[in-house]
Motif scaffolding. Structure first.
Motif, PDB file in Angstrom:
ATOM      1  N   GLU A  49      22.661  73.467   3.563  1.00  0.00           N
ATOM      2  CA  GLU A  49      21.215  73.262   3.447  1.00  0.00           C
ATOM      3  C   GLU A  49      20.640  74.118   2.320  1.00  0.00           C
ATOM      4  O   GLU A  49      19.832  73.666   1.520  1.00  0.00           O
ATOM      5  CB  GLU A  49      20.530  73.609   4.776  1.00  0.00           C
ATOM      6  CG  GLU A  49      19.040  73.374   4.764  1.00  0.00           C
ATOM      7  CD  GLU A  49      18.394  73.745   6.093  1.00  0.00           C
ATOM      8  OE1 GLU A  49      17.179  73.974   6.084  1.00  0.00           O
ATOM      9  OE2 GLU A  49      19.092  73.814   7.116  1.00  0.00           O
ATOM     10  N   PHE A  50      21.083  75.379   2.267  1.00  0.00           N
ATOM     11  CA  PHE A  50      20.607  76.303   1.239  1.00  0.00           C
ATOM     12  C   PHE A  50      20.960  75.796  -0.157  1.00  0.00           C
ATOM     13  O   PHE A  50      20.096  75.712  -1.029  1.00  0.00           O
ATOM     14  CB  PHE A  50      21.219  77.685   1.498  1.00  0.00           C
ATOM     15  CG  PHE A  50      20.698  78.771   0.599  1.00  0.00           C
ATOM     16  CD1 PHE A  50      19.350  79.098   0.579  1.00  0.00           C
ATOM     17  CD2 PHE A  50      21.560  79.484  -0.204  1.00  0.00           C
ATOM     18  CE1 PHE A  50      18.874  80.121  -0.232  1.00  0.00           C
ATOM     19  CE2 PHE A  50      21.098  80.502  -1.021  1.00  0.00           C
ATOM     20  CZ  PHE A  50      19.754  80.827  -1.031  1.00  0.00           C
ATOM     21  N   VAL A  51      22.213  75.436  -0.371  1.00  0.00           N
ATOM     22  CA  VAL A  51      22.671  74.979  -1.687  1.00  0.00           C
ATOM     23  C   VAL A  51      21.936  73.719  -2.122  1.00  0.00           C
ATOM     24  O   VAL A  51      21.568  73.573  -3.292  1.00  0.00           O
ATOM     25  CB  VAL A  51      24.208  74.770  -1.680  1.00  0.00           C
ATOM     26  CG1 VAL A  51      24.672  74.034  -2.927  1.00  0.00           C
ATOM     27  CG2 VAL A  51      24.920  76.109  -1.542  1.00  0.00           C
ATOM     28  N   CYS A  52      21.680  72.837  -1.183  1.00  0.00           N
ATOM     29  CA  CYS A  52      21.017  71.571  -1.519  1.00  0.00           C
ATOM     30  C   CYS A  52      19.545  71.739  -1.894  1.00  0.00           C
ATOM     31  O   CYS A  52      18.949  70.837  -2.478  1.00  0.00           O
ATOM     32  CB  CYS A  52      21.143  70.584  -0.357  1.00  0.00           C
ATOM     33  SG  CYS A  52      22.823  69.948  -0.188  1.00  0.00           S
ATOM     34  N   THR A  53      18.944  72.877  -1.580  1.00  0.00           N
ATOM     35  CA  THR A  53      17.534  73.075  -1.913  1.00  0.00           C
ATOM     36  C   THR A  53      17.334  73.570  -3.349  1.00  0.00           C
ATOM     37  O   THR A  53      16.216  73.566  -3.844  1.00  0.00           O
ATOM     38  CB  THR A  53      16.858  74.065  -0.945  1.00  0.00           C
ATOM     39  OG1 THR A  53      17.564  75.299  -0.958  1.00  0.00           O
ATOM     40  CG2 THR A  53      16.827  73.521   0.473  1.00  0.00           C
ATOM     41  N   PHE A  54      18.395  73.988  -4.018  1.00  0.00           N
ATOM     42  CA  PHE A  54      18.289  74.427  -5.410  1.00  0.00           C
ATOM     43  C   PHE A  54      18.104  73.225  -6.332  1.00  0.00           C
ATOM     44  O   PHE A  54      18.661  72.161  -6.098  1.00  0.00           O
ATOM     45  CB  PHE A  54      19.562  75.173  -5.846  1.00  0.00           C
ATOM     46  CG  PHE A  54      19.636  76.596  -5.383  1.00  0.00           C
ATOM     47  CD1 PHE A  54      19.399  77.643  -6.261  1.00  0.00           C
ATOM     48  CD2 PHE A  54      19.958  76.891  -4.066  1.00  0.00           C
ATOM     49  CE1 PHE A  54      19.475  78.958  -5.841  1.00  0.00           C
ATOM     50  CE2 PHE A  54      20.045  78.206  -3.630  1.00  0.00           C
ATOM     51  CZ  PHE A  54      19.798  79.242  -4.523  1.00  0.00           C
ATOM     52  N   SER A  55      17.331  73.407  -7.402  1.00  0.00           N
ATOM     53  CA  SER A  55      17.201  72.369  -8.426  1.00  0.00           C
ATOM     54  C   SER A  55      17.824  72.890  -9.716  1.00  0.00           C
ATOM     55  O   SER A  55      18.075  74.085  -9.863  1.00  0.00           O
ATOM     56  CB  SER A  55      15.734  71.991  -8.642  1.00  0.00           C
ATOM     57  OG  SER A  55      15.005  73.129  -9.066  1.00  0.00           O
ATOM     58  N   VAL A  56      18.075  71.996 -10.636  1.00  0.00           N
ATOM     59  CA  VAL A  56      18.727  72.358 -11.895  1.00  0.00           C
ATOM     60  C   VAL A  56      17.679  72.509 -12.993  1.00  0.00           C
ATOM     61  O   VAL A  56      16.761  71.687 -13.104  1.00  0.00           O
ATOM     62  CB  VAL A  56      19.761  71.281 -12.310  1.00  0.00           C
ATOM     63  CG1 VAL A  56      20.374  71.599 -13.664  1.00  0.00           C
ATOM     64  CG2 VAL A  56      20.838  71.138 -11.247  1.00  0.00           C
ATOM     65  N   LYS A  57      17.808  73.578 -13.782  1.00  0.00           N
ATOM     66  CA  LYS A  57      16.979  73.768 -14.973  1.00  0.00           C
ATOM     67  C   LYS A  57      17.901  74.066 -16.140  1.00  0.00           C
ATOM     68  O   LYS A  57      18.851  74.844 -15.993  1.00  0.00           O
ATOM     69  CB  LYS A  57      16.009  74.945 -14.802  1.00  0.00           C
ATOM     70  CG  LYS A  57      14.784  74.662 -13.992  1.00  0.00           C
ATOM     71  CD  LYS A  57      13.805  75.836 -14.097  1.00  0.00           C
ATOM     72  CE  LYS A  57      12.565  75.606 -13.263  1.00  0.00           C
ATOM     73  NZ  LYS A  57      11.649  76.772 -13.319  1.00  0.00           N
ATOM     74  N   SER A  58      17.602  73.473 -17.271  1.00  0.00           N
ATOM     75  CA  SER A  58      18.382  73.722 -18.480  1.00  0.00           C
ATOM     76  C   SER A  58      17.495  74.375 -19.524  1.00  0.00           C
ATOM     77  O   SER A  58      16.308  74.051 -19.638  1.00  0.00           O
ATOM     78  CB  SER A  58      18.945  72.404 -19.027  1.00  0.00           C
ATOM     79  OG  SER A  58      19.836  71.834 -18.090  1.00  0.00           O
ATOM     80  N   TYR A  59      18.081  75.300 -20.268  1.00  0.00           N
ATOM     81  CA  TYR A  59      17.372  76.030 -21.317  1.00  0.00           C
ATOM     82  C   TYR A  59      18.198  75.991 -22.594  1.00  0.00           C
ATOM     83  O   TYR A  59      19.424  76.005 -22.546  1.00  0.00           O
ATOM     84  CB  TYR A  59      17.153  77.504 -20.913  1.00  0.00           C
ATOM     85  CG  TYR A  59      16.268  77.671 -19.706  1.00  0.00           C
ATOM     86  CD1 TYR A  59      14.900  77.854 -19.849  1.00  0.00           C
ATOM     87  CD2 TYR A  59      16.799  77.651 -18.419  1.00  0.00           C
ATOM     88  CE1 TYR A  59      14.078  78.016 -18.741  1.00  0.00           C
ATOM     89  CE2 TYR A  59      15.983  77.814 -17.307  1.00  0.00           C
ATOM     90  CZ  TYR A  59      14.629  77.993 -17.478  1.00  0.00           C
ATOM     91  OH  TYR A  59      13.813  78.152 -16.382  1.00  0.00           O
ATOM     92  N   LYS A  60      17.503  75.988 -23.716  1.00  0.00           N
ATOM     93  CA  LYS A  60      18.158  76.002 -25.019  1.00  0.00           C
ATOM     94  C   LYS A  60      18.431  77.430 -25.462  1.00  0.00           C
ATOM     95  O   LYS A  60      17.743  78.369 -25.045  1.00  0.00           O
ATOM     96  CB  LYS A  60      17.289  75.303 -26.081  1.00  0.00           C
ATOM     97  CG  LYS A  60      17.114  73.827 -25.849  1.00  0.00           C
ATOM     98  CD  LYS A  60      18.420  73.123 -26.098  1.00  0.00           C
ATOM     99  CE  LYS A  60      18.275  71.628 -25.927  1.00  0.00           C
ATOM    100  NZ  LYS A  60      19.569  70.968 -25.939  1.00  0.00           N
TER     101      LYS A  60
END
Length: 190
Positions: free
Chosen positions: A24-35
């Motif tokens: 449940e914890f892992v699934c609540t994270f979202s992905v962000k990408s940075y240059k």
């Protein structure tokens, strides 16, 4: 390896989460990408998200008008959050800059609080992270106080060889508290 798998593996290896809570914890994270070159943390801001490095290299440093001092580099999958700012809602004094393109998994402070209220393992996570931060910080401070730049460089060669392959030498020199020219002389002697 899928990013969520890196995060699950990290928790499975490092923290005593139960399987349901972990998933449940892992699934609540979202992905962000940075240059490359992006700042993801700036002095004076309050840390409001839990950040896990999936891919890329981040330098952590302090800065004044006259100079910058590198204090850490993140090259492997790990949490890169300023936990003091995050847990106490105080302004950070650090900066974090992407030395390459970076992929992070992030979780808002509100979502994290919800999780820690629901599972006791969330509180264990914070306690364990703080213990590790204190031990690492004290060890680093002691080493920087008693060791010469050459001894610190030899320690990096032994314990963090990936830094020497992936991080520009002028950043390594800043971490050691010396000029790039002095670092060059050390490297020639070794």
């Amino acid at each position: 390896m899928v990013e969520a798998d890196k995060l699950s593996l990290f928790f499975s290896n490092e923290f005593p989460f139960n399987k349901e809570g972990l998933q449940e914890f892992v699934c609540t994270f979202s992905v962000k990408s940075y240059k490359k070159g992006a700042l993801i943390l700036e002095n004076g801001t309050i840390e409001n998200e839990l950040r896990f490095l999936d891919k890329g290299i981040i330098r952590e440093y302090y800065a004044s008008n006259e100079k910058e001092k590198n204090v850490n580099f993140y090259t492997n999958s790990s949490f890169i959050t300023d936990f003091s700012s995050f847990t106490h809602s105080t302004a950070t004094r650090k900066y974090q800059e992407c030395l390459t393109d970076v992929d992070l998994r992030v979780l808002s402070k509100e979502m994290f609080s919800n999780f820690t209220n629901q599972y006791t393992c969330g509180k264990q996570f914070i306690e364990t992270i703080f213990q590790r931060i204190v031990v690492t910080k004290e060890t680093d401070e002691f080493n920087h106080f008693v060791n010469t730049a050459e001894e610190l460089y030899l320690d990096i060669m032994k314990t963090k060889p990936d830094w020497l392959l992936q991080i520009p030498q002028y950043h390594i020199a800043s971490y050691l508290g010396i000029t790039p020219e002095t670092l060059s002389r050390i490297r020639k002697r070794i």
